[in-house]
Design a protein around this motif. Structure first.
Motif, PDB file in Angstrom:
ATOM      1  N   TRP A 293      -8.427   9.741  11.210  1.00  0.00           N
ATOM      2  CA  TRP A 293      -7.266  10.350  10.553  1.00  0.00           C
ATOM      3  C   TRP A 293      -7.703  11.043   9.271  1.00  0.00           C
ATOM      4  CZ3 TRP A 293      -6.596   8.130   5.721  1.00  0.00           C
ATOM      5  CH2 TRP A 293      -7.063   6.805   5.543  1.00  0.00           C
ATOM      6  N   ALA A 294      -6.912  12.032   8.898  1.00  0.00           N
ATOM      7  CA  ALA A 294      -7.147  12.773   7.653  1.00  0.00           C
ATOM      8  C   ALA A 294      -5.823  12.897   6.915  1.00  0.00           C
ATOM      9  CB  ALA A 294      -7.710  14.153   7.962  1.00  0.00           C
ATOM     10  N   VAL A 295      -5.916  12.869   5.595  1.00  0.00           N
ATOM     11  CA  VAL A 295      -4.733  13.101   4.762  1.00  0.00           C
ATOM     12  C   VAL A 295      -5.072  14.286   3.856  1.00  0.00           C
ATOM     13  CG1 VAL A 295      -3.221  12.140   2.978  1.00  0.00           C
ATOM     14  CG2 VAL A 295      -4.047  10.662   4.830  1.00  0.00           C
TER      15      VAL A 295
ATOM     16  N   PRO B 103      -7.654   5.335  -0.581  1.00  0.00           N
ATOM     17  CA  PRO B 103      -6.498   4.491  -0.934  1.00  0.00           C
ATOM     18  C   PRO B 103      -6.906   3.165  -1.585  1.00  0.00           C
ATOM     19  CG  PRO B 103      -6.698   4.746   1.472  1.00  0.00           C
ATOM     20  CD  PRO B 103      -7.641   5.717   0.847  1.00  0.00           C
TER      21      PRO B 103
ATOM     22  N   SER C  71     -12.811  22.679  -2.109  1.00  0.00           N
ATOM     23  CA  SER C  71     -11.578  21.886  -2.099  1.00  0.00           C
ATOM     24  C   SER C  71     -11.401  21.138  -3.417  1.00  0.00           C
ATOM     25  CB  SER C  71     -11.592  20.886  -0.937  1.00  0.00           C
ATOM     26  OG  SER C  71     -11.693  21.562   0.289  1.00  0.00           O
TER      27      SER C  71
ATOM     28  N   ASP D 218      -3.171  16.004   1.677  1.00  0.00           N
ATOM     29  CA  ASP D 218      -2.624  15.879   0.315  1.00  0.00           C
ATOM     30  C   ASP D 218      -2.713  17.204  -0.463  1.00  0.00           C
ATOM     31  OD1 ASP D 218      -1.436  13.818  -1.507  1.00  0.00           O
ATOM     32  OD2 ASP D 218      -3.108  14.403  -2.765  1.00  0.00           O
TER      33      ASP D 218
ATOM     34  N   LEU E 152     -10.747  12.243  -3.886  1.00  0.00           N
ATOM     35  CA  LEU E 152     -11.058  12.901  -2.616  1.00  0.00           C
ATOM     36  C   LEU E 152     -12.150  12.102  -1.913  1.00  0.00           C
ATOM     37  CD1 LEU E 152     -11.044  15.184  -0.514  1.00  0.00           C
ATOM     38  CD2 LEU E 152     -12.589  16.470  -2.007  1.00  0.00           C
TER      39      LEU E 152
ATOM     40  N   ALA F   8      -3.264  23.620  -2.417  1.00  0.00           N
ATOM     41  CA  ALA F   8      -4.154  24.288  -3.374  1.00  0.00           C
ATOM     42  C   ALA F   8      -5.115  25.240  -2.669  1.00  0.00           C
ATOM     43  CB  ALA F   8      -4.947  23.240  -4.155  1.00  0.00           C
TER      44      ALA F   8
ATOM     45  N   HIS G 171      -3.014  10.418  -6.676  1.00  0.00           N
ATOM     46  CA  HIS G 171      -2.913  10.965  -5.325  1.00  0.00           C
ATOM     47  C   HIS G 171      -4.289  10.858  -4.709  1.00  0.00           C
ATOM     48  CE1 HIS G 171       0.726  13.325  -3.921  1.00  0.00           C
ATOM     49  NE2 HIS G 171       1.163  12.706  -4.999  1.00  0.00           N
ATOM     50  N   TRP G 172      -4.344  10.818  -3.410  1.00  0.00           N
ATOM     51  CA  TRP G 172      -5.650  10.780  -2.743  1.00  0.00           C
ATOM     52  C   TRP G 172      -5.608  11.590  -1.456  1.00  0.00           C
ATOM     53  CZ3 TRP G 172      -5.178   8.521   2.089  1.00  0.00           C
ATOM     54  CH2 TRP G 172      -4.132   7.605   2.275  1.00  0.00           C
ATOM     55  N   ALA G 173      -6.779  12.079  -1.082  1.00  0.00           N
ATOM     56  CA  ALA G 173      -6.919  12.832   0.165  1.00  0.00           C
ATOM     57  C   ALA G 173      -8.143  12.312   0.906  1.00  0.00           C
ATOM     58  CB  ALA G 173      -7.086  14.318  -0.130  1.00  0.00           C
ATOM     59  N   VAL G 174      -8.050  12.322   2.218  1.00  0.00           N
ATOM     60  CA  VAL G 174      -9.193  11.951   3.053  1.00  0.00           C
ATOM     61  C   VAL G 174      -9.458  13.147   3.962  1.00  0.00           C
ATOM     62  CG1 VAL G 174     -10.046  10.366   4.824  1.00  0.00           C
ATOM     63  CG2 VAL G 174      -8.604   9.488   2.971  1.00  0.00           C
ATOM     64  N   ALA G 175     -10.593  13.807   3.746  1.00  0.00           N
ATOM     65  CA  ALA G 175     -10.850  15.064   4.462  1.00  0.00           C
ATOM     66  C   ALA G 175     -11.275  14.827   5.909  1.00  0.00           C
ATOM     67  CB  ALA G 175     -11.922  15.869   3.729  1.00  0.00           C
ATOM     68  N   ASP G 176     -11.959  13.734   6.147  1.00  0.00           N
ATOM     69  CA  ASP G 176     -12.370  13.350   7.507  1.00  0.00           C
ATOM     70  C   ASP G 176     -12.921  14.559   8.287  1.00  0.00           C
ATOM     71  OD1 ASP G 176     -12.407  10.954   9.319  1.00  0.00           O
ATOM     72  OD2 ASP G 176     -11.225  12.269  10.592  1.00  0.00           O
TER      73      ASP G 176
ATOM     74  N   GLN H 140       0.866  -1.187   0.000  1.00  0.00           N
ATOM     75  CA  GLN H 140       0.000   0.000   0.000  1.00  0.00           C
ATOM     76  C   GLN H 140       0.897   1.229   0.000  1.00  0.00           C
ATOM     77  OE1 GLN H 140      -3.509  -0.757   0.996  1.00  0.00           O
ATOM     78  NE2 GLN H 140      -4.096   1.248   0.242  1.00  0.00           N
TER      79      GLN H 140
ATOM     80  N   PHE I 213      -6.887  11.969  -9.225  1.00  0.00           N
ATOM     81  CA  PHE I 213      -6.954  12.441  -7.845  1.00  0.00           C
ATOM     82  C   PHE I 213      -8.288  12.019  -7.239  1.00  0.00           C
ATOM     83  CE2 PHE I 213      -8.165  15.740  -4.695  1.00  0.00           C
ATOM     84  CZ  PHE I 213      -7.160  15.489  -3.768  1.00  0.00           C
TER      85      PHE I 213
ATOM     86  N   GLY J  97     -10.648   4.362   4.680  1.00  0.00           N
ATOM     87  CA  GLY J  97      -9.794   4.631   3.561  1.00  0.00           C
ATOM     88  C   GLY J  97     -10.305   4.073   2.254  1.00  0.00           C
TER      89      GLY J  97
ATOM     90  N   ALA K  28      -8.188  21.741  -5.711  1.00  0.00           N
ATOM     91  CA  ALA K  28      -7.284  20.613  -5.972  1.00  0.00           C
ATOM     92  C   ALA K  28      -7.268  20.282  -7.461  1.00  0.00           C
ATOM     93  CB  ALA K  28      -7.706  19.396  -5.149  1.00  0.00           C
TER      94      ALA K  28
END
Lengths: 419, 419
Positions: free
Chosen positions: A292-294, B276, B166, A296, B187, A301, B291-296, A270, B185, B273, B170
């Motif tokens: 958790w948050a990512v 991912p 966002s 990125d 999100l 931006a 790429h990836w983002a997790v806003a949570d 991963q 990308f 996730g 992005a």
């Protein structure tokens, strides 16, 4: 005085304010229309110059150019394309000079980080050996804040503001729910090699007694036992714990936390995600409920929460680049010099590219607390002014307005070139 | 008229604007100080009532209360604590009435989602059977937007604005780099059961020709082949693809994508996730750089980019709750009624709790495009007004200012109670 054309390109990872630098360059060129005819922008950065894919910025309206100041991303296209060494790839450099010659380009503005500073220097050296008069100026930009000489790099202050703001907001959320829900929150931020961005999270509070309670830097070897003990302590003292962790967090042997061997459903390693990796450790060692948050790309931006200081500096280095070029200063970079911490004052000073290219600026150890899990007072003094001021973009229909460019192409004059 | 006290509590997941509702309730109570003596807030929601842990909001300054309007999170503490059925857990309900009686509380304002509406209804019914005169009003709140009757739920509009903003920002980043870097990308946003939040991402563009190019809803069975084909198509047409995906994305058999069997370094199932997970599929099936983002929590705490419409509505339902209670309306909820789409107009109308409790509002199928991967025009018409207007908080030292409360506790009058 003779009138010639200029070239501008964006390079590497874009930021919330790189277009503010473009705006500075373009508006300054327009003010000097007696000496600068056309300002051509490279489509997709330096690749645009190599392929002779040029955008005539003179075709853009004043309004469109002014809107660049509040538009994130790289409006003309950027690229991850590093020119190789001049010894082995001389043809690429010669092609650049050939394109510049064909379009009467005598000014070269290159907007990027360390690698681009190096390219800019090489281009300027080659133009000299080839006897083509080119003035090359580097316009600094990088969210990583790792350029030397300049006190900080445009792009960093806005990420810092985004991370500090998001940490403060999320911390209020976790705090209000912690009695019966999430106890540990992990925010993963950028910074593969340097902890500048993670460090900015600390601006959310005033001490590790407030969120974030700890910060994980790539510069400090990750010690699982120590980190878990600190998380546990925060949960026991405050009821919750907020961590900001750099994507580059690593063990003493240089292994990234994200290389920890997670596999997905297909047995693949991963990629990415130090936050979920840490979350697993929290679950394993402490058993606390976590989230958790990512962030990125969202973080780099996020023009809507840009630092006004950062926007102003990004514009100023763009503008100064043109002034330096017209003053005959070659192979230079307008650097930001801090004049005072409080009140924060800064000015632009030219710095020779030879001192910038290929030097990375790491976070000084004394900006990190002794225990390695927070910032020091010196670190706070450095960081705090960089997030000062707001510069909200205009909104339309509830969303930030962005620049709409025509991107009119310049007629090609040369044969095709293979990258 | 006789003067009695009131109780207010926050329940469930907090939002960027739940404190704006608190502000509405408190300021309305203060305007009616002839009829409402003290307004007590439950510390950590309904648990505060059960434990007789009450905060006297009358001790807070006008300034502090006014600052609630721009403070995210739950200022008095919220909780995930669902009162069980009245048949099996009658003691809990009786305890509530006992606490209300001890503190002369005759007004009960409960600020939450569907579960809390149910609790509010039960409390009001029990007070009737026990002969204790209590007026119970539910104040709607939920980022999930799943409350029935009300056109939308306060809290949702601000998450929607965050996600749309966002995504737009992005997308500009990805677009400018896609020739040589990231092409896809992803999100990940909230919404375990309903795609309202993911749908809001579509407001970033005007059609699937603009980012986001597709949206993955929990309501639509995930079809890997179809999704990958669409991603590939977007990359081939535009050079890049932006996806917004709901955390609740699932296969036809109801299995979440996140249950796909990823294991971490310790052999544990990796939790959370979907971004991912999808990224792995993109790599596997298409080989594109992603790429990836997790806003949570960042998304539901992002008060700095709140929708003014949402803030106004959150305040209005708080205020209306008090007016309804004083008008003798029991077991009600102030609902938002849409009067017109363009220009957007709305008003508050009371709705009986019996019609709200235990009804979830799902996204109508006709708000989703026929192919299931975007919103329809009807969906856009519904969503667009909810993000209108900005209401930036005041900033200090570069960061949003938040309310500082004293949280003075009310003296206990009863014996301890075990939860």
């Amino acid at each position: 005085m003779a009138k010639h054309n200029a070239f501008y390109a964006q390079s590497g990872g874009v930021t919330a304010v790189i277009n503010a630098s473009a705006c500075g360059v373009i508006e300054a060129c327009r003010r000097h229309s007696d000496r600068i005819g056309h300002l051509y922008a490279g489509h997709n950065g330096i690749i645009g110059a190599l392929l002779e894919d040029l955008i005539d910025t003179n075709q853009e309206s004043e309004e469109a150019i002014s809107a660049l100041r509040h538009t994130p991303g790289g409006a003309f296209g950027s690229c991850r394309y590093k020119l190789k060494s001049i010894e082995t790839h001389r043809t690429e450099y010669e092609r650049l000079i050939e394109v510049f010659k064909a379009h009467d380009i005598r000014y070269f503005f290159y907007n990027g980080g360390g690698d681009s500073a190096d390219t800019c220097l090489k281009v300027s050296q080659l133009s000299e050996t080839m006897g083509y008069p080119l003035t090359a100026i580097h316009v600094p930009k990088t969210v990583d804040n790792d350029l030397p000489i300049t006190d900080n790099s445009p792009g960093f202050g806005s990420v810092a503001k985004y991370v500090a703001t998001s940490t403060r907001e999320a911390a209020l959320d976790i705090e209000s729910m912690c009695s019966t829900s999430t106890k540990v929150f992990i925010l993963e931020v950028m910074g593969r090699h340097a902890g500048w961005i993670a460090a900015a999270g600390a601006l959310s509070g005033e001490s590790p007694q407030q969120a974030p309670h700890l910060i994980i830097f790539p510069e400090i070897a990750f010690d699982r036992e120590k980190v878990m003990a600190r998380i546990d302590e925060a949960v026991k003292s405050h009821g919750f714990c907020v961590l900001v962790v750099s994507e580059g967090a690593q063990y003493a042997d240089g292994t990234f936390l994200t290389d920890s061997g997670s596999t997905d459903a297909f047995g693949h390693k991963q990629l990415g995600g130090v936050a979920p990796t840490l979350a697993s450790m929290v679950k394993e060692d402490l058993g606390y409920k976590y989230h958790w948050a990512v962030a990125d790309y969202l973080q780099r931006a996020a023009r809507h929460i840009a630092s006004k200081t950062d926007v102003d500096q990004a514009y100023a280095v763009g503008e100064a680049a043109v002034e330096l070029a017209l003053a005959g200063q070659n192979s230079m970079m307008p650097a930001i010099k801090r004049v005072s911490d409080t009140p924060y004052e800064w000015k632009i000073e030219p710095a020779p590219l030879s001192e910038i290219a290929n030097h990375e600026k790491f976070m000084p150890r004394d900006y990190i607390s002794e225990d390695g899990l927070y910032i020091s007072e010196a670190g706070r003094r450095y960081l705090a002014p960089l997030i000062l001021g707001e510069d909200f973009p205009p909104f339309e229909n509830g969303l930030p307005k962005v620049a709409k460019l025509k991107k009119a192409r310049v007629d090609r004059k040369l044969a095709q070139f293979e990258l």
